[in-house]
Design a protein around this motif. Structure first.
Motif, PDB file in Angstrom:
ATOM      1  N   LEU A  47       0.735  -1.220   0.125  1.00  0.00           N
ATOM      2  CA  LEU A  47      -0.028   0.016  -0.142  1.00  0.00           C
ATOM      3  C   LEU A  47       0.789   1.288  -0.008  1.00  0.00           C
ATOM      4  O   LEU A  47       2.031   1.050   0.261  1.00  0.00           O
ATOM      5  N   LEU A  68      -8.809   1.415  -3.793  1.00  0.00           N
ATOM      6  CA  LEU A  68      -7.671   1.311  -4.586  1.00  0.00           C
ATOM      7  C   LEU A  68      -8.317   1.299  -6.198  1.00  0.00           C
ATOM      8  O   LEU A  68      -9.256   0.470  -6.414  1.00  0.00           O
ATOM      9  N   MET A  95      -4.313   5.069  -4.756  1.00  0.00           N
ATOM     10  CA  MET A  95      -4.742   4.619  -3.443  1.00  0.00           C
ATOM     11  C   MET A  95      -5.085   5.975  -2.790  1.00  0.00           C
ATOM     12  O   MET A  95      -4.570   6.820  -3.100  1.00  0.00           O
TER      13      MET A  95
END
Length: 191
Positions: A47, A68, A95
């Motif tokens: 991430l 996402l 993200m």
């Protein structure tokens, strides 16, 4: 993971998976999904968020909402329209965390470091804490045992819902008597 496509009639396939968020205190967070706490990860996504930032977001009363997004690829090779790959097979996503763009998340193969963390947490089905990292362990950083080398983790059961070929979501299941909603939700979307 995304082989289950929503069928007609409004019924949405749902199943439970084990999700683990983990990362060094000053490193990026990875999300690993497993069929059971004892199986190999079927998905690992790095991430675009530092571990300490995610912990801060999880401290909010509403928890953390991670989105996402990926874009649909255009065209094929002249053989007609090309179908997009399964959503969780995409390589990269833009993200967002609680409405703020944080960067790019990347799908990757599980490393030895990831597998060591999963093996350490094998007996844990739900929980959060800190794991010390042995000297010389992989995953970057120095080989000492400074507090920055500790690995923070949060593991739990997630409901995996498939809305369509282009949307899937993960909702952390709170234990009975837990809060009013999921502490963490992850949405995968193809636009």
């Amino acid at each position: 993971m995304s082989r289950h496509v929503a069928s007609g009639g409004g019924r949405r396939p749902c199943r439970r998976v084990t999700g683990t968020l983990f990362g060094r205190r000053k490193g990026r967070v990875a999300l690993a999904l497993q069929e059971t706490p004892r199986s190999l990860p079927s998905l690992v996504v790095e991430l675009a968020l530092q571990t300490h930032a995610l912990l801060r977001e999880l401290g909010n009363p509403a928890g953390a909402r991670i989105v996402l997004e990926t874009e649909r690829r255009r065209g094929g090779t002249g053989d007609g329209p090309k179908r997009a790959p399964p959503l969780l097979d995409e390589v990269a996503w833009t993200m967002f965390c609680n409405g703020r763009k944080t960067g790019y998340a990347v799908r990757r193969e599980a490393t030895d470091y990831d597998l060591t963390v999963m093996e350490t947490l094998r007996a844990v089905s739900m929980g959060a804490g800190v794991l010390p990292v042995a000297a010389g362990a992989g995953g970057g950083g120095s080989s000492g045992s400074a507090p920055d080398d500790e690995v923070a983790y949060m593991r739990g059961c997630f409901e995996h819902l498939v809305g369509s070929w282009d949307s899937e979501s993960l909702y952390m299941v709170t234990p009975q008597g837990g809060g009013t909603g999921p502490e963490l939700a992850v949405f995968f979307v193809r636009l």
